[in-house]
Design a protein around this motif. Sequence first.
Motif, PDB file in Angstrom:
ATOM      1  N   THR A 100     -17.139  72.943  -4.335  1.00  0.00           N
ATOM      2  CA  THR A 100     -16.490  73.683  -3.395  1.00  0.00           C
ATOM      3  C   THR A 100     -14.999  73.154  -2.908  1.00  0.00           C
ATOM      4  OG1 THR A 100     -18.559  73.587  -2.332  1.00  0.00           O
ATOM      5  CG2 THR A 100     -16.942  74.480  -1.160  1.00  0.00           C
ATOM      6  N   TYR A 101     -15.063  71.912  -3.268  1.00  0.00           N
ATOM      7  CA  TYR A 101     -13.591  71.464  -2.659  1.00  0.00           C
ATOM      8  C   TYR A 101     -12.902  70.517  -3.978  1.00  0.00           C
ATOM      9  CZ  TYR A 101     -15.526  71.635   1.921  1.00  0.00           C
ATOM     10  OH  TYR A 101     -16.035  71.916   3.313  1.00  0.00           O
ATOM     11  N   ALA A 102     -13.517  70.653  -5.259  1.00  0.00           N
ATOM     12  CA  ALA A 102     -12.691  69.883  -6.124  1.00  0.00           C
ATOM     13  C   ALA A 102     -12.912  68.493  -5.904  1.00  0.00           C
ATOM     14  CB  ALA A 102     -11.405  70.438  -6.690  1.00  0.00           C
ATOM     15  N   TRP A 103     -12.521  67.699  -6.856  1.00  0.00           N
ATOM     16  CA  TRP A 103     -12.866  66.189  -6.745  1.00  0.00           C
ATOM     17  C   TRP A 103     -12.277  65.617  -5.518  1.00  0.00           C
ATOM     18  CZ3 TRP A 103      -9.337  62.459  -7.382  1.00  0.00           C
ATOM     19  CH2 TRP A 103      -8.157  62.770  -8.098  1.00  0.00           C
ATOM     20  N   ARG A 104     -10.989  65.943  -5.422  1.00  0.00           N
ATOM     21  CA  ARG A 104     -10.250  65.537  -4.309  1.00  0.00           C
ATOM     22  C   ARG A 104     -10.747  65.607  -3.004  1.00  0.00           C
ATOM     23  NH1 ARG A 104      -5.046  63.641  -6.091  1.00  0.00           N
ATOM     24  NH2 ARG A 104      -4.419  64.532  -7.902  1.00  0.00           N
ATOM     25  N   GLY A 105     -11.091  66.684  -2.707  1.00  0.00           N
ATOM     26  CA  GLY A 105     -11.981  67.359  -1.363  1.00  0.00           C
ATOM     27  C   GLY A 105     -13.025  66.524  -1.189  1.00  0.00           C
ATOM     28  N   ALA A 106     -13.913  66.527  -2.360  1.00  0.00           N
ATOM     29  CA  ALA A 106     -15.407  65.887  -2.429  1.00  0.00           C
ATOM     30  C   ALA A 106     -15.173  64.301  -2.145  1.00  0.00           C
ATOM     31  CB  ALA A 106     -15.656  66.199  -3.632  1.00  0.00           C
ATOM     32  N   LEU A 107     -14.079  63.615  -2.763  1.00  0.00           N
ATOM     33  CA  LEU A 107     -14.161  62.189  -2.360  1.00  0.00           C
ATOM     34  C   LEU A 107     -13.516  62.065  -0.897  1.00  0.00           C
ATOM     35  CD1 LEU A 107     -11.910  60.431  -5.182  1.00  0.00           C
ATOM     36  CD2 LEU A 107     -14.404  59.924  -4.301  1.00  0.00           C
ATOM     37  N   MET A 108     -12.848  62.904  -0.366  1.00  0.00           N
ATOM     38  CA  MET A 108     -12.700  62.793   1.088  1.00  0.00           C
ATOM     39  C   MET A 108     -13.648  62.843   1.988  1.00  0.00           C
ATOM     40  SD  MET A 108      -9.401  64.959   2.806  1.00  0.00           S
ATOM     41  CE  MET A 108      -8.036  64.827   1.848  1.00  0.00           C
ATOM     42  N   VAL A 109     -14.584  63.829   1.644  1.00  0.00           N
ATOM     43  CA  VAL A 109     -15.995  63.995   2.515  1.00  0.00           C
ATOM     44  C   VAL A 109     -16.920  62.873   2.274  1.00  0.00           C
ATOM     45  CG1 VAL A 109     -18.140  65.368   2.732  1.00  0.00           C
ATOM     46  CG2 VAL A 109     -15.578  66.542   2.129  1.00  0.00           C
ATOM     47  N   VAL A 110     -16.944  62.360   0.887  1.00  0.00           N
ATOM     48  CA  VAL A 110     -17.858  61.271   0.443  1.00  0.00           C
ATOM     49  C   VAL A 110     -17.187  59.903   1.574  1.00  0.00           C
ATOM     50  CG1 VAL A 110     -18.681  59.764  -1.069  1.00  0.00           C
ATOM     51  CG2 VAL A 110     -18.466  62.055  -1.453  1.00  0.00           C
ATOM     52  N   ALA A 111     -15.948  59.984   1.437  1.00  0.00           N
ATOM     53  CA  ALA A 111     -15.342  58.787   2.345  1.00  0.00           C
ATOM     54  C   ALA A 111     -15.872  58.833   3.739  1.00  0.00           C
ATOM     55  CB  ALA A 111     -13.631  58.797   2.299  1.00  0.00           C
ATOM     56  N   GLY A 112     -15.825  60.156   4.380  1.00  0.00           N
ATOM     57  CA  GLY A 112     -16.265  60.316   5.521  1.00  0.00           C
ATOM     58  C   GLY A 112     -17.738  59.603   5.739  1.00  0.00           C
TER      59      GLY A 112
END
Lengths: 420, 300
Positions: A167-179
């Motif tokens: 959905t978000y590519a790895w950059r966005g996905a890392l952001m969500v996982v950070a949260g």
Amino acid sequence: MADVTRPKPPDGGWGWMVVLAGFLQSALVFGVIRSFGVFFVEFVGYFGELSGKVSWVTSIGIAVLQLGGPVSSALSTQYGARPVVMAGGFLSGLGMLLASFASSLTHLYLSIGLLSGLGWALVFTPSVASVAQYFTKRRTFATGLAVSGAGLASFAFSPLFQLLVDTYAWRGALMVVAGVSFNLVAAGALLRPLGEPSSDVASPWSALSSLFQSHLLCHRPFLLFATTFILVDTGYYVPYVHLVPHARELGFNEYQAAFLMSSAAVADLFGRVVVSWLADRLAVRLVHSLTLWTFLTGLSMVLLPLGGSYPILMGLALCYGFCAGALVPLQFCGLAEIIGTGRVMGGIGLMQMMESSGSLVGAPLSGWLRDITGDYTASFIVAGAFLIAGSFLLFTLPNYFSCSVNSTAEEETTEDRFLA
Amino acid sequence: MKSKRFILSLSGSRDLLFICFFSLQKLSIHNQSFLFDYANFYTENILVNRFSSDPVEEKVIVDSPVNIELSCSLTGTYTGSATIVMMWKKDNETVKISNVPVNATRNVLNTQYNLNIRDRNQMRSYTCTFQSEKEVKATFHLQVPQIEGKEHHVVSYVGDSVVLVCKSVKYIPVSWIWYMSNGSDQVAINDSLMPDKYIVKGKYGNTTKLKILKLSDKDDGSYWCQAVFKLGESKGKVSLKVLTYMVPLKPFLVIAAEVIIVVTIIFLYEMYSKKKQMHAGKISLALLITLIAFFYTIIC
């Protein structure tokens, strides 16, 4: 070292919230690490680097996690577990947030490897030690529940991470996982301190040494125990790394090989919870249980090369998974039994750091054996031998053969008897 | 010689059973050798049963010049007129025709059509027809290999770079051309004209990569990779979605807010349970409720 009058462990009550905190911590540290393979694939595609170079990202993170054990223990002995774990949770999330803006592999080494790794180190040791401090009679079961988070999380996180990446590519996905990782701060908030930490020390040097529990290095039982686990760690991770390639070499396809690992993970989860529950019920000393399960893990690894057909290999993988899972809570509670809950905070950190020497050597050694012999038979046998050797080393612990050690009184007796 | 046989079986009217198959015989491209090497013989069978009302069709994938023999075979007992007309058509144009007298004892009728495929004009549909009172036919569609693009969107961010990949592993094209959509048209991408925006790696070979730098909103859309074969071209589609960092930031902020709220609740509960005996506990409870309301209004 000044003796501290500790409040009696509640063995329940708020202790179960501490177990929940430990469960969350295990899920968000090891569950994330185990599911990071999804990002690995994306990093290789995006940065165009070889998989060897990309795998350093998680290797550095795990190395910092283990080597940072003593630092984490010292800080939590001084300031209490709660602030340290909350700070660690914040750092691990921050590392991943910064990683989502990375423009080179080096950025990832620094943000995920160093920063998140340091955060994970600050979270792991105090969480496990807190569970040990809150329980005595049900300590092993509580620890087993607390560490089972990793297994459950890695089931949920692998497909979740894949969905986030789609959905978000790895950059966005890392952001969500950070949260999601920031929830470690909430887990840390649950670690209510049991009484005040000790603060009367004679000189800066003795303060530092008491923080790092360096006197434990002169403590023969501790050294024997830690050496056992250096041996154990050398062989422990070999199936995680080499079972799938071994299965592929035998001719099974990717899904069958992956299913072997998944089944071992399920067995691992059951091993953690069931054996820890049993350990509290039966009147068997923890070190005896530990010897048994270490020996069985080593045995199942030695027998792995005998698995020619899929059902036999699956059965052996399940045995390995179950026994390997059983080891985890028994290891931490066995340590608490030997050195006392007063020093378990520092002890776990020191033991983690010593163990890392074994785990760093283990997988490369096994890979080298495979390269010179041509298949994985030698690797598994040597790895199993390390575990069996470790289990025999436990026999040399003082008072090993005494049948009953009263666990409630053991804190005082162990501190008196072993302080030599 | 590699030979592929696809068997289509058709049960026609009454006792008519229509089996149609073709065999593809690859000779060397330069037509130097006509010796068939039977050591590499390999057969593939597909059996489909259909009734005569459905059209019987088969796709034949051809990427480079080759000799083909298309063969149709009719079996079954037949009671009807004396002759059957066997016909081959290229699209709608008759190219071969023959009359066959029906022998009551004979069960199988064969007709073959040989093609030496050299240029794209020959990449058509070829139909074999058996005609007496009724007509039974089967069609071979000669096509270049289809290129599969990517099913899902490729996602990337404004200011970032992205790599779009197309592969054709089984059949290696002569070259690749990338197209982008401009309104309803497709415009070819010339990477030498805009070297700091587009880089094409792998114009020849089985994989091609289009790297787009400094992405912006306008780069969002569909891209096509066209594989050029000696006998034609085919395109695969890859769609690109360009997001701003605000998109994943929203779930991140929601989760971070949830963490702050949970931590606050935990601390307030602790203060509340410590001061339970004192009257100040009631004040803490009021404080707790106020803070929860405060965070709720912030989020919404």
